[in-house]
Scaffold this motif. Structure first.
Motif, PDB file in Angstrom:
ATOM      1  N   VAL A 170     -20.671  -2.856  33.764  1.00  0.00           N
ATOM      2  CA  VAL A 170     -20.984  -3.011  35.117  1.00  0.00           C
ATOM      3  C   VAL A 170     -21.908  -2.165  35.943  1.00  0.00           C
ATOM      4  CG1 VAL A 170     -18.958  -4.834  35.681  1.00  0.00           C
ATOM      5  CG2 VAL A 170     -18.644  -2.247  35.986  1.00  0.00           C
ATOM      6  N   ALA A 171     -22.664  -2.351  36.915  1.00  0.00           N
ATOM      7  CA  ALA A 171     -23.493  -1.532  37.335  1.00  0.00           C
ATOM      8  C   ALA A 171     -22.724  -0.743  38.485  1.00  0.00           C
ATOM      9  CB  ALA A 171     -24.653  -2.289  38.180  1.00  0.00           C
ATOM     10  N   LEU A 172     -23.043   0.616  38.436  1.00  0.00           N
ATOM     11  CA  LEU A 172     -22.472   1.575  39.549  1.00  0.00           C
ATOM     12  C   LEU A 172     -23.160   1.301  40.958  1.00  0.00           C
ATOM     13  CD1 LEU A 172     -21.699   4.509  37.347  1.00  0.00           C
ATOM     14  CD2 LEU A 172     -19.955   3.400  38.544  1.00  0.00           C
ATOM     15  N   THR A 173     -22.624   1.074  41.927  1.00  0.00           N
ATOM     16  CA  THR A 173     -23.155   1.296  43.151  1.00  0.00           C
ATOM     17  C   THR A 173     -23.291   2.455  44.129  1.00  0.00           C
ATOM     18  OG1 THR A 173     -21.662  -0.110  44.388  1.00  0.00           O
ATOM     19  CG2 THR A 173     -23.256  -1.515  43.311  1.00  0.00           C
ATOM     20  N   THR A 174     -24.226   2.605  44.708  1.00  0.00           N
ATOM     21  CA  THR A 174     -23.983   4.038  45.710  1.00  0.00           C
ATOM     22  C   THR A 174     -23.612   3.816  46.953  1.00  0.00           C
ATOM     23  OG1 THR A 174     -25.866   4.965  44.338  1.00  0.00           O
ATOM     24  CG2 THR A 174     -25.236   5.908  46.563  1.00  0.00           C
ATOM     25  N   GLN A 175     -22.732   4.435  47.794  1.00  0.00           N
ATOM     26  CA  GLN A 175     -22.346   4.333  48.955  1.00  0.00           C
ATOM     27  C   GLN A 175     -22.161   5.635  49.580  1.00  0.00           C
ATOM     28  OE1 GLN A 175     -18.526   2.213  47.729  1.00  0.00           O
ATOM     29  NE2 GLN A 175     -17.633   3.657  49.377  1.00  0.00           N
ATOM     30  N   VAL A 176     -22.397   5.527  50.877  1.00  0.00           N
ATOM     31  CA  VAL A 176     -22.216   6.728  51.831  1.00  0.00           C
ATOM     32  C   VAL A 176     -21.129   6.860  52.870  1.00  0.00           C
ATOM     33  CG1 VAL A 176     -23.466   8.770  53.117  1.00  0.00           C
ATOM     34  CG2 VAL A 176     -24.583   7.574  51.393  1.00  0.00           C
ATOM     35  N   ASP A 177     -20.004   7.844  52.691  1.00  0.00           N
ATOM     36  CA  ASP A 177     -18.926   7.409  53.402  1.00  0.00           C
ATOM     37  C   ASP A 177     -19.374   7.851  54.867  1.00  0.00           C
ATOM     38  OD1 ASP A 177     -17.323   6.429  51.648  1.00  0.00           O
ATOM     39  OD2 ASP A 177     -16.505   8.339  51.109  1.00  0.00           O
ATOM     40  N   ASN A 178     -18.448   7.630  56.063  1.00  0.00           N
ATOM     41  CA  ASN A 178     -18.991   8.195  57.321  1.00  0.00           C
ATOM     42  C   ASN A 178     -18.969   9.507  57.334  1.00  0.00           C
ATOM     43  OD1 ASN A 178     -19.010   5.668  58.222  1.00  0.00           O
ATOM     44  ND2 ASN A 178     -16.460   5.546  58.911  1.00  0.00           N
ATOM     45  N   ASP A 179     -18.453  10.416  56.357  1.00  0.00           N
ATOM     46  CA  ASP A 179     -18.355  12.024  56.748  1.00  0.00           C
ATOM     47  C   ASP A 179     -19.698  12.469  55.625  1.00  0.00           C
ATOM     48  OD1 ASP A 179     -17.429  11.208  53.998  1.00  0.00           O
ATOM     49  OD2 ASP A 179     -15.695  12.567  54.239  1.00  0.00           O
ATOM     50  N   GLY A 180     -20.423  11.357  55.241  1.00  0.00           N
ATOM     51  CA  GLY A 180     -21.579  11.941  54.378  1.00  0.00           C
ATOM     52  C   GLY A 180     -21.504  11.980  53.055  1.00  0.00           C
ATOM     53  N   THR A 181     -20.182  11.761  52.588  1.00  0.00           N
ATOM     54  CA  THR A 181     -19.903  11.907  50.923  1.00  0.00           C
ATOM     55  C   THR A 181     -20.467  10.671  50.380  1.00  0.00           C
ATOM     56  OG1 THR A 181     -17.687  13.058  51.700  1.00  0.00           O
ATOM     57  CG2 THR A 181     -17.656  12.010  49.388  1.00  0.00           C
ATOM     58  N   SER A 182     -21.084  11.070  49.171  1.00  0.00           N
ATOM     59  CA  SER A 182     -21.675  10.057  48.500  1.00  0.00           C
ATOM     60  C   SER A 182     -20.958   9.698  47.030  1.00  0.00           C
ATOM     61  CB  SER A 182     -22.985  10.620  47.794  1.00  0.00           C
ATOM     62  OG  SER A 182     -24.063  10.828  48.785  1.00  0.00           O
ATOM     63  N   ARG A 183     -20.748   8.380  46.937  1.00  0.00           N
ATOM     64  CA  ARG A 183     -19.906   7.829  45.784  1.00  0.00           C
ATOM     65  C   ARG A 183     -20.710   6.908  45.176  1.00  0.00           C
ATOM     66  NH1 ARG A 183     -14.481   9.173  46.959  1.00  0.00           N
ATOM     67  NH2 ARG A 183     -14.109   9.761  49.283  1.00  0.00           N
ATOM     68  N   LEU A 184     -20.376   6.891  43.849  1.00  0.00           N
ATOM     69  CA  LEU A 184     -20.778   5.710  42.896  1.00  0.00           C
ATOM     70  C   LEU A 184     -19.571   4.974  42.513  1.00  0.00           C
ATOM     71  CD1 LEU A 184     -23.026   7.893  40.358  1.00  0.00           C
ATOM     72  CD2 LEU A 184     -23.875   6.262  42.499  1.00  0.00           C
ATOM     73  N   SER A 185     -19.472   3.538  42.517  1.00  0.00           N
ATOM     74  CA  SER A 185     -18.524   2.800  42.393  1.00  0.00           C
ATOM     75  C   SER A 185     -18.657   1.374  41.727  1.00  0.00           C
ATOM     76  CB  SER A 185     -17.680   2.503  43.640  1.00  0.00           C
ATOM     77  OG  SER A 185     -18.682   1.929  44.691  1.00  0.00           O
ATOM     78  N   ALA A 186     -17.376   1.082  41.193  1.00  0.00           N
ATOM     79  CA  ALA A 186     -17.706  -0.252  40.526  1.00  0.00           C
ATOM     80  C   ALA A 186     -16.544  -1.114  40.276  1.00  0.00           C
ATOM     81  CB  ALA A 186     -18.415  -0.113  38.981  1.00  0.00           C
ATOM     82  N   SER A 187     -16.298  -2.184  39.992  1.00  0.00           N
ATOM     83  CA  SER A 187     -15.284  -2.975  39.719  1.00  0.00           C
ATOM     84  C   SER A 187     -15.395  -4.019  38.559  1.00  0.00           C
ATOM     85  CB  SER A 187     -14.688  -3.882  41.173  1.00  0.00           C
ATOM     86  OG  SER A 187     -13.604  -4.420  40.787  1.00  0.00           O
ATOM     87  N   ALA A 188     -14.425  -4.030  37.605  1.00  0.00           N
ATOM     88  CA  ALA A 188     -14.599  -4.772  36.507  1.00  0.00           C
ATOM     89  C   ALA A 188     -13.286  -5.630  36.296  1.00  0.00           C
ATOM     90  CB  ALA A 188     -15.031  -4.001  35.423  1.00  0.00           C
ATOM     91  N   VAL A 189     -13.468  -6.673  35.370  1.00  0.00           N
ATOM     92  CA  VAL A 189     -12.424  -7.493  35.127  1.00  0.00           C
ATOM     93  C   VAL A 189     -11.989  -6.984  33.771  1.00  0.00           C
ATOM     94  CG1 VAL A 189     -11.684  -9.759  34.333  1.00  0.00           C
ATOM     95  CG2 VAL A 189     -13.300  -9.379  35.914  1.00  0.00           C
ATOM     96  N   ILE A 190     -10.511  -6.710  33.575  1.00  0.00           N
ATOM     97  CA  ILE A 190      -9.763  -6.352  32.525  1.00  0.00           C
ATOM     98  C   ILE A 190     -10.117  -7.407  31.157  1.00  0.00           C
ATOM     99  CG2 ILE A 190      -7.698  -5.771  31.368  1.00  0.00           C
ATOM    100  CD1 ILE A 190      -8.634  -3.425  32.961  1.00  0.00           C
ATOM    101  N   ASP A 191     -10.231  -6.673  30.100  1.00  0.00           N
ATOM    102  CA  ASP A 191     -10.363  -7.474  28.809  1.00  0.00           C
ATOM    103  C   ASP A 191      -8.993  -7.644  28.343  1.00  0.00           C
ATOM    104  OD1 ASP A 191     -11.090  -8.727  26.483  1.00  0.00           O
ATOM    105  OD2 ASP A 191     -12.572  -7.326  25.770  1.00  0.00           O
TER     106      ASP A 191
END
Length: 287
Positions: A170-191
């Motif tokens: 799955v693709a990782l998406t970038t998000q920035v929290d209100n405090d300026g912290t940068s994150r890469l996140s993803a969600s996937a279905v278990i096999d």
């Protein structure tokens, strides 16, 4: 030796991210990486939980056209006994540009495993077998096994997150929290197939420790009709220079065996990566 993971029935195994995210690697940079894993299971018949903590030191040795050369070692607090048993460390690793890991000091580890077997009183015939002390341990003699031990500590995400326990990368998406912290996140279905296989492998280990005979094929037949559903979520926290300083993996699955009540299993794995620097008194957190 390799112990059985408390998360074995959830997300055990290696994962790779590719391609390697662009950032600066400086020879001599040293990181203290700690992984804490909490697991919980609930069903009509009862509940259980576990907690585990592991720490390694990661040091950047060099950067090359092929990737980044790293050294992984036990923390300074490790005893001589710890080092005799954890013969795989220190290990020098190439994290290649395509995200894979390659062992660079295999001959050194081959010599260490012989010292480990002598220290533990084992012969080569014991290699691959499981024993139980305070936990279940596999007597590991293959230098390449260090790659599986190191994989969870290698926090270099790319654009795609892949794990043996999910149905597809799955693709990782970038998000920035209100405090300026940068994150890469993803969600996937278990096999589900992976969880059924892991359940079967665990049954074989338990049988061996208990002195019983159970083949992997027999165990697979027992779990062939297990109904499995669940998700795995991952989030990488980045510092201002793009280095990963934290990761959280959370998995929740439901397993229903034939003629049995459903069981819900959950795992939260929290990884903290802190830069440290060397001093006459040893490694200390960087200011």
């Amino acid at each position: 030796m390799r112990r059985i993971s408390p998360a074995l029935l959830l997300v055990a195994g290696m994962f790779f991210t590719s391609p390697v995210a662009a950032r600066q690697h400086v020879a001599g940079d040293t990181w203290l990486i700690t992984i804490e894993t909490k697991t919980e299971s609930k069903s009509e018949s009862g509940s259980g939980s576990s907690f585990d903590r592991d720490t390694l030191i990661e040091k950047v040795l060099a950067t090359t056209d092929q990737g980044v050369e790293l050294e992984y070692d036990l923390p300074e607090s490790a005893s001589d006994s710890d080092r005799s048993v954890s013969w795989q460390f220190p290990a020098r690793i190439l994290h290649s540009n395509d995200g894979e890991l390659k062992l660079l000091n295999e001959a050194e580890l081959e010599a260490r495993v012989e010292r480990f077997l002598e220290f533990a009183g084992y012969t080569r015939e014991a290699c691959g077998h499981w024993i139980f002390t305070w936990n279940a341990f596999q007597i590991e003699c293959d230098p390449q096994s260090v790659l599986e031990l190191i994989a969870p500590f290698d926090l270099r995400p790319g654009e795609v997150f892949s794990d043996p326990n999910i149905q597809r990368p799955v693709a990782l998406t970038t998000q920035v929290d209100n405090d300026g912290t940068s994150r890469l996140s993803a969600s996937a279905v278990i096999d589900g197939n992976r969880i059924r296989e892991s359940s079967a492998q665990t049954d074989v280990v338990v049988a061996e420790i208990s002195g019983k005979e159970l083949s992997l094929d027999q165990a697979r037949q027992v779990h062939a009709k297990d109904v499995v559903s669940g998700t795995l979520e991952v989030s990488f926290e980045l510092d201002a220079t793009g280095n990963v300083i934290g990761r959280v993996k959370a998995a929740t699955i439901t397993v229903t065996e034939p003629d049995s009540p459903s069981e819900t299993r959950s795992m939260v794995e929290t990884t903290v990566r802190k830069r440290v620097e060397e001093s006459p008194s040893g490694l200390t957190p960087a200011s």
